[in-house]
Write an enzyme that holds these catalytic residues in place. Structure first.
Site, PDB file in Angstrom:
ATOM      1  N   SER A 127       0.834  -1.193   0.000  1.00  0.00           N
ATOM      2  CA  SER A 127       0.000   0.000   0.000  1.00  0.00           C
ATOM      3  C   SER A 127       0.870   1.245   0.000  1.00  0.00           C
ATOM      4  O   SER A 127       1.987   1.241   0.524  1.00  0.00           O
ATOM      5  CB  SER A 127      -0.923  -0.005   1.234  1.00  0.00           C
ATOM      6  OG  SER A 127      -1.776   1.122   1.229  1.00  0.00           O
ATOM      7  N   ASP A 128       0.332   2.306  -0.593  1.00  0.00           N
ATOM      8  CA  ASP A 128       1.011   3.597  -0.546  1.00  0.00           C
ATOM      9  C   ASP A 128      -0.033   4.691  -0.390  1.00  0.00           C
ATOM     10  O   ASP A 128      -1.129   4.596  -0.957  1.00  0.00           O
ATOM     11  CB  ASP A 128       1.833   3.840  -1.816  1.00  0.00           C
ATOM     12  CG  ASP A 128       2.708   5.088  -1.689  1.00  0.00           C
ATOM     13  OD1 ASP A 128       3.474   5.167  -0.711  1.00  0.00           O
ATOM     14  OD2 ASP A 128       2.614   5.967  -2.549  1.00  0.00           O
ATOM     15  N   THR A 129       0.311   5.712   0.376  1.00  0.00           N
ATOM     16  CA  THR A 129      -0.591   6.827   0.613  1.00  0.00           C
ATOM     17  C   THR A 129       0.173   8.125   0.428  1.00  0.00           C
ATOM     18  O   THR A 129       1.267   8.287   0.976  1.00  0.00           O
ATOM     19  CB  THR A 129      -1.175   6.767   2.046  1.00  0.00           C
ATOM     20  OG1 THR A 129      -1.913   5.549   2.207  1.00  0.00           O
ATOM     21  CG2 THR A 129      -2.098   7.954   2.314  1.00  0.00           C
TER      22      THR A 129
END
Length: 200
Positions: free
Chosen positions: A70-72
């Protein structure tokens, strides 16, 4: 067996809320936006790169292995605000976010040894109140902006800055739980708290 390719204690805490067993993996990948790469595409690519790096660490694992990446990122006017390099960078980010509405883009990628390849994206809109310079200075001095995309943590003191949130609170934290639950359920994992229907 599910693995989470992330060093983030925040993501590990969020994934644990779904009631699914997983093993964390430490991965290091370059997080550098390519020239001309759209902000949303960049976030999706980094999430996929993390999952792929995690899967590469499990080359000897048997079938059924799944890796979640995941990346934010915070996006304002098409610019990606990553983690501030230092206090000065955090200060600059916060002053630019002051009194404005920005996007928080959170992508989740699920890769598996059996050919599983799924991705979902959560886009939230976060509005900040105008921030006094003294408020920004105090917040930067607290140390909370360090290591946080956009220089703030919504689950911390910075929640007091938010006047409006449209989207996923957990996505702004770093892992959108609805989208994650749907991805895992679609891949065949028993997720106690996945909604019966929905779109990832």
């Amino acid at each position: 067996m599910l693995h989470l390719a992330s060093k983030s204690p925040r993501r590990r805490e969020l994934l644990a809320r779904l009631g699914v067993a997983f093993t964390p993996l430490d991965v290091d990948i370059p997080e550098q936006r390519a020239a001309g790469e759209p902000a949303h595409a960049y976030v999706c690519r980094v999430a996929s790169d993390k999952a792929a790096a995690g899967l590469a660490l499990l080359q000897d694992a048997g079938p059924g292995v799944l890796v979640l990446g995941s990346d934010t990122e915070v996006v304002l006017d098409g610019e990606v605000f990553g983690k501030p390099a230092d206090d000065a960078a955090a200060r600059e980010m916060l002053l630019r976010l002051s009194g404005r509405t920005h996007e928080v883009v959170s992508a989740v990628s699920l890769l598996g040894r059996d050919g599983v390849a799924r991705q979902a994206v959560s886009v939230s809109r976060v509005s900040f109140a105008p921030l006094l310079p003294d408020t920004v200075e105090a917040y930067v001095a607290s140390g909370e902006p360090r290591g946080k995309a956009g220089g703030y943590a919504i689950q911390g003191v910075a929640e007091a800055f938010v006047t409006r949130l449209e989207g996923s609170y957990s996505g702004v934290m770093g892992l959108p739980l609805h989208q994650t639950a749907m991805l895992l359920a679609e891949a065949g994992l028993p997720i106690p708290f996945a909604s019966a229907r929905g779109t990832a």
